[in-house]
Motif scaffolding. Structure first.
Motif, PDB file in Angstrom:
ATOM      1  N   MET A 115      30.438   2.380 -64.995  1.00  0.00           N
ATOM      2  CA  MET A 115      30.310   1.520 -63.818  1.00  0.00           C
ATOM      3  C   MET A 115      29.453   2.183 -62.746  1.00  0.00           C
ATOM      4  N   LEU A 116      29.647   3.484 -62.578  1.00  0.00           N
ATOM      5  CA  LEU A 116      28.864   4.215 -61.586  1.00  0.00           C
ATOM      6  C   LEU A 116      27.393   4.266 -61.983  1.00  0.00           C
ATOM      7  N   LEU A 117      27.109   4.388 -63.285  1.00  0.00           N
ATOM      8  CA  LEU A 117      25.727   4.406 -63.751  1.00  0.00           C
ATOM      9  C   LEU A 117      25.040   3.069 -63.478  1.00  0.00           C
ATOM     10  N   VAL A 118      25.746   1.957 -63.694  1.00  0.00           N
ATOM     11  CA  VAL A 118      25.187   0.634 -63.396  1.00  0.00           C
ATOM     12  C   VAL A 118      24.906   0.494 -61.899  1.00  0.00           C
ATOM     13  N   ILE A 119      25.823   0.970 -61.079  1.00  0.00           N
ATOM     14  CA  ILE A 119      25.635   0.893 -59.627  1.00  0.00           C
ATOM     15  C   ILE A 119      24.414   1.701 -59.202  1.00  0.00           C
ATOM     16  N   LEU A 120      24.228   2.878 -59.802  1.00  0.00           N
ATOM     17  CA  LEU A 120      23.062   3.696 -59.465  1.00  0.00           C
ATOM     18  C   LEU A 120      21.760   2.990 -59.835  1.00  0.00           C
ATOM     19  N   ALA A 121      21.732   2.328 -61.001  1.00  0.00           N
ATOM     20  CA  ALA A 121      20.521   1.626 -61.429  1.00  0.00           C
ATOM     21  C   ALA A 121      20.210   0.457 -60.502  1.00  0.00           C
ATOM     22  N   VAL A 122      21.224  -0.333 -60.171  1.00  0.00           N
ATOM     23  CA  VAL A 122      21.019  -1.472 -59.266  1.00  0.00           C
ATOM     24  C   VAL A 122      20.568  -0.987 -57.889  1.00  0.00           C
TER      25      VAL A 122
END
Length: 362
Positions: A115-122
């Motif tokens: 979830m944190l990786l997705v947030i970083l990409a967005v």
């Protein structure tokens, strides 16, 4: 004035239509729609009409024609800030999961990490959009501002050019407009981002632990007083600094432009002394401004670090007493760092805004 490079006006063509034919087409807004901060409510740049005092609202009014782009830039700003503000919460959840005793620790850590990786990409995507759009607004602003300013200069009468020398006018076209551009593009983007992050971080800190938040907020009144005193001091100093640079530029332009006359009368050393004198004046003003900024940045940094130290100390006592989880304390410290970084950005941007106000008063 470059008349030889343009076609003469047609018979019966009005001056207004001639000007429209010569000026380049603007894709978003005509330069006449953008008010110059040097000329608003003035009949001439240094004429007899009293100039309006520069203000932040007056600077903001220059970008009104770019409101559509600013709306999209602000949307990107909201999403990029939200993505960054969500990160400490997930870091805290990962640490809390590691310190727990249930048997699904690795599974929860993997889930929070994805979830944190997705947030970083967005967040990276929207940060790219934010930086691009705000910088684009700045480029359009300086284009229109310089065109409008040059238009106001060339329509003045001969007496104006006897009073205002070439070097000073060129300094206004280049240096002053660049200062205003930086203030109203990148600095606004960074300022709004820092403001949003500081405000939301404070809200999240109250949700996490209101006791620790009240302890940290104790330094805010001191910060407000320091910022107000520094802003009042640096605005006048910046105006004097820009004036000294303009006089130096005028001396250099006049000397180089009239090199034959200067050498005929052997005035090289006299011109050199005059130029060095103006440069020294600008240096003295710049040295004072540098010292003031150093004291200001150091004071802000010390108070912000002191607040974080106090928060960590009292937070550790709450964890020891069982009133706060380790992950919540970690998130609280990270949000405190966001606030400290935001205040540091504010201190730098406040200096830039006062530089722009000083430049626009000229």
């Amino acid at each position: 004035m470059g008349a030889s490079s343009s076609k003469p006006a047609k018979s019966g063509e009005s001056p207004e239509s001639t000007k429209e034919r010569l000026l380049p087409a603007m894709d978003e807004a005509s330069p006449s729609d953008v008010e110059s901060p040097m000329h608003k409510n003035d009949q001439s740049i240094d004429g007899g009409v009293k100039k309006e005092r520069a203000s932040f609202g007056r600077l903001i009014s220059l970008v009104q024609s770019e409101w559509k782009t600013l709306v999209f830039a602000s949307i990107a700003l909201v999403f990029s800030s939200a993505a960054q503000l969500a990160q400490p919460m997930f870091f805290g959840k990962i640490i809390t999961t590691c310190s727990s005793d249930h048997g699904h620790q690795l599974k929860d850590v993997n889930r929070y990490s994805i979830m944190l990786l997705v947030i970083l990409a967005v967040g990276g995507i929207f940060t790219t959009l934010r930086g691009w759009l705000f910088t684009l607004v700045g480029e359009r602003l300086v284009r229109n501002l310089r065109t409008r300013l040059f238009e106001q200069i060339i329509v003045q009468d001969i007496a104006f050019f006897d009073t205002n020398k070439t070097g000073e006018l060129m300094n206004r076209l280049s240096s002053d407009t660049a200062v205003v551009q930086s203030c109203l593009s990148v600095n606004i983007s960074m300022g709004l981002k820092s403001m949003a992050e500081v405000f939301v971080s404070i809200v999240l800190l109250f949700i996490t632990s209101w006791k620790l938040t009240l302890v940290m907020m104790a330094v805010v009144p001191v910060l407000v007083i320091i910022v107000a005193l520094y802003g009042r001091f640096t605005r006048k100093l910046t105006k004097d600094y820009q004036d000294a640079l303009a006089r130096a530029a005028d001396t250099g332009s006049e000397s180089i432009g009239n090199a034959r006359v200067m050498k005929s009368f052997g005035g090289e050393m006299w011109e050199l002394r005059s130029y060095v004198e103006h440069i020294q004046q600008s240096y003295r003003k710049g040295a004072k401004k540098s010292l003031a900024y150093g004291i200001f940045a150091g004071g802000i940094g010390f108070l912000a670090g002191l607040a974080i130290l106090v928060v960590v100390y009292f937070g550790a006592t709450l964890v020891i007493n069982g009133d706060l989880a380790v992950g919540d304390l970690t998130a609280f410290v990270l949000y405190s760092f966001y606030i400290a970084i935001g205040l540091g950005v504010f201190s730098s941007l406040y200096t830039e805004f006062n530089n722009a106000l000083g430049a626009s008063e000229r």
